[in-house]
Design an enzyme around this catalytic site. Structure first.
Site, PDB file in Angstrom:
ATOM      1  CG  ASP A  28       2.749   9.528   3.133  1.00  0.00           C
ATOM      2  OD1 ASP A  28       3.740  10.212   2.868  1.00  0.00           O
ATOM      3  OD2 ASP A  28       2.199   9.860   4.258  1.00  0.00           O
ATOM      4  CG  LEU A  29      -0.824   5.984  -0.580  1.00  0.00           C
ATOM      5  CD1 LEU A  29      -2.448   6.124  -1.133  1.00  0.00           C
ATOM      6  CD2 LEU A  29      -0.605   4.689   0.171  1.00  0.00           C
TER       7      LEU A  29
END
Length: 399
Positions: free
Chosen positions: A177-178
């Protein structure tokens, strides 16, 4: 504070982590970010606690606070036609729209890229999904954990099979996600630059799965070149030796020898300068080939003295090394304090932006918003009169 994106308006339709991480970075860089949230509920992560900040109905999960600094919250239900019309009007005034709905999920509301870009050709529309806008998996939902598994990351994370606790393991933070948020931000910045030349926006198609494959970096290259799947190696490095934790007399430390010059210094410190003349250890390739014996010998030497003594000597010798800190220790480290990486906004302790330009931090001073905190301000900016805003609120179109 440095605000290189001042004047850029971002409409954030995303929730959870990948999209909000991207928009928080854009906000830190000076963009105005308007986060659209469901009235009465908001971003799912507002409720992903404990731990919580605040009490009662005003409490908010620490998870939400980690990725929503610098934004304004407008509670608008675009499932209602009037709510969708408001969001569409906001998009006409925006430079960037970011969303992470399933493929085609916003089309029924008229908030898909084709519809919004028809009204605003300069709009940069970024879509984040699990597997992209096309392909056999396009309709699947995408979650970081699932992508870590299907994308190969878990296969190289954790201890080898056969050891206690061995087996695939997810990374301790949602790195897919990051990384996707970061890649999306890079793509948006490139699209803004391109728009200066062409006058037109683009539709950015970002997939967690694609990002996962890209971020495998040297491990993916190792697999492509060798034709073999890299094994799980725990805390060791597939291409460099010695590059791992070693137990000093009192606690473990990490030693990361990056070249033969550093290895020669380490050998001298360990009292074995002859290692550099041993064909098994004279080069990194040889040390990788004789990993087990090399690690055994270094471990024997490191165990003879306490960690603090080793770390002092390793630093003086220019050999990368460090302790294995808990998160609280890392956040309280003197270097973290000097760099002011922990800051407080409206009584909320947060990790600050790592970006600095000409010595100035690119970091928004606007704290994470309460749900719908800026709804009235946003509606006023659209020319919605107070009585009309009250009617919309009474009908549940806004909150």
């Amino acid at each position: 504070m440095n605000n290189p994106l001042e004047g850029i308006k971002v409409l954030d339709l995303s929730r959870v982590l990948a999209g909000p991480w991207c928009t928080q970075l854009l906000a830190d860089l000076g963009a105005e970010v308007i986060k659209i949230e469901r009235p009465g509920a908001g971003d799912d992560t507002r409720h992903w606690g404990p731990p919580w900040h605040g009490e009662g109905e005003d409490r908010v999960a620490a998870y939400f606070l980690s990725c929503n600094r610098g934004k304004k919250s407008a509670a608008i239900d675009f499932g209602q036609p009037e709510g969708a019309a408001l969001v569409s009007k906001l998009a006409e005034q925006s430079d960037v729209v970011i969303e992470n709905f399933k493929v085609g999920g916003l089309q029924k509301f008229g908030l898909d890229p084709k519809s919004l870009r028809a009204a605003n050709p300069r709009l940069i529309y970024a879509s984040i999904t699990g597997f992209g806008q096309d392909g056999p998996y396009a309709d699947r939902a995408g979650y970081d954990y699932i992508i870590q598994g299907i994308g190969g990351l878990m296969s190289i994370t954790g201890l080898p099979d056969g050891l206690p606790g061995g087996g695939p393991m997810r990374v301790g933070v949602a790195v897919v996600d990051l990384f996707t948020g970061l890649y999306t931000c890079v793509a948006i910045l490139a699209a803004l630059y391109q728009r200066e030349r062409t006058g037109e926006g683009v539709h950015i198609d970002m997939a967690l799965f694609d990002t996962q494959l890209a971020m495998l970096a040297n491990q993916a290259s190792n697999a492509l070149i060798s034709g073999k799947d890299p094994p799980r190696q725990g805390n060791t490095h597939p291409n460099i030796v010695p590059y791992q934790p070693f137990d000093a007399a009192d606690q473990p430390i990490i030693i990361a020898v990056g070249n033969d010059r550093q290895f020669a210094r380490l050998a001298e410190m360990c009292g074995h300068p002859e290692w550099t003349r041993d064909d098994r250890f004279a080069s990194n390739a040889a040390r990788v080939a004789h990993r087990e014996e090399m690690v055994r010998l270094v471990a024997q030497a490191i165990a003879q003295k306490p960690a603090a003594e080793w770390l002092e000597q390793l630093e003086a010798a220019g050999i990368p090394a460090g302790p294995i800190n808990r998160i609280s220790q890392a956040l309280g480290d003197v270097q973290a304090q000097h760099r002011q990486m922990v800051r407080t906004l409206a009584g909320i302790p947060l990790v600050g932006s790592p970006v600095r330009m000409d010595g100035a931090r690119a970091d928004s001073d606007l704290p994470p918003p309460a749900l719908g905190e800026h709804t009235d301000e946003v509606l006023a900016g659209l020319g919605v009169a107070a009585d009309e805003a009250a009617r919309l609120r009474a009908e549940g179109a806004v909150g």
